[in-house]
Design a protein around this motif. Structure first.
Motif, mmCIF file in Angstrom:
data_model
loop_
_atom_site.group_PDB
_atom_site.id
_atom_site.type_symbol
_atom_site.label_atom_id
_atom_site.label_comp_id
_atom_site.label_asym_id
_atom_site.label_seq_id
_atom_site.Cartn_x
_atom_site.Cartn_y
_atom_site.Cartn_z
ATOM 1 N N ASN A 16 57.138 -62.150 -14.577
ATOM 2 C CA ASN A 16 57.658 -62.351 -13.228
ATOM 3 C C ASN A 16 58.893 -63.226 -13.324
ATOM 4 O O ASN A 16 58.859 -64.264 -13.995
ATOM 5 N N ALA A 17 59.971 -62.818 -12.666
ATOM 6 C CA ALA A 17 61.196 -63.614 -12.613
ATOM 7 C C ALA A 17 61.513 -63.875 -11.142
ATOM 8 O O ALA A 17 61.270 -63.018 -10.291
ATOM 9 N N ALA A 18 62.058 -65.065 -10.863
ATOM 10 C CA ALA A 18 62.353 -65.419 -9.473
ATOM 11 C C ALA A 18 63.640 -66.233 -9.388
ATOM 12 O O ALA A 18 63.967 -67.001 -10.287
ATOM 13 N N GLY A 19 64.365 -66.036 -8.285
ATOM 14 C CA GLY A 19 65.576 -66.802 -8.015
ATOM 15 C C GLY A 19 66.784 -66.288 -8.757
ATOM 16 O O GLY A 19 66.867 -66.393 -9.965
ATOM 17 N N ASN A 20 67.716 -65.686 -8.045
ATOM 18 C CA ASN A 20 68.981 -65.214 -8.625
ATOM 19 C C ASN A 20 68.754 -64.357 -9.870
ATOM 20 O O ASN A 20 69.366 -64.574 -10.910
ATOM 21 N N VAL A 21 67.897 -63.371 -9.746
ATOM 22 C CA VAL A 21 67.565 -62.507 -10.874
ATOM 23 C C VAL A 21 68.700 -61.517 -11.115
ATOM 24 O O VAL A 21 69.147 -60.838 -10.194
ATOM 25 N N VAL A 22 69.165 -61.456 -12.353
ATOM 26 C CA VAL A 22 70.185 -60.493 -12.765
ATOM 27 C C VAL A 22 69.704 -59.839 -14.049
ATOM 28 O O VAL A 22 69.416 -60.516 -15.035
ATOM 29 N N LEU A 23 69.612 -58.515 -14.017
ATOM 30 C CA LEU A 23 69.204 -57.743 -15.186
ATOM 31 C C LEU A 23 70.337 -56.800 -15.536
ATOM 32 O O LEU A 23 70.775 -56.010 -14.701
#
Length: 92
Positions: A16-23
Motif C-alpha cells: 500500500n502506498a499513500a500520499g503523492n503516489v507516482v508510478l
C-alpha cells in the motif's frame, strides 16, 4: 514508485502506498494518485481515489481503477481523457 509513505506485507507480497503516489513504468507511463494498492495474490493494482495516467499524448483519468500491472485489463470508474491523439473518452 514514489510516495509519502508505503507499507509492504511480506506474508503475501501486497503493498500500500499513500500520499503523492507516482508510478513510472519502464515504457514511460506515468500514474499519479493519492493511494495505490498492489495485491499480490490477485496480481492487481488499484485505487479508489482520483488518478491520472499519461503516456505520450494519451491521457486517462478517473475516480478509481483496477488493473493488472501491465495495464492490459483495466476497469476504470468514471473514465475521461484522450487516447491515441483523437479519441475522446466518455465524460469529455
Amino acid at each position: 514508485l514514489t510516495a509519502d509513505s508505503a507499507s509492504y506485507r511480506w506474508q503475501d507480497g501486497s503493498m500500500n502506498a499513500a500520499g503523492n503516489v507516482v508510478l513510472v513504468s519502464p515504457d514511460g507511463r506515468r500514474l499519479t494518485t493519492s493511494t495505490l494498492r498492489f495485491d499480490q495474490p490477485s496480481n492487481t493494482i488499484s485505487t479508489d481515489q482520483h488518478f491520472t495516467l499519461d503516456r505520450g499524448s494519451e491521457h486517462l483519468e478517473g475516480d478509481g481503477f483496477r488493473a493488472d500491472p501491465d495495464f492490459r485489463n483495466v476497469a476504470v470508474s468514471r473514465p475521461r481523457g484522450v487516447a491515441a491523439d483523437t479519441l475522446l473518452l466518455p465524460g469529455q
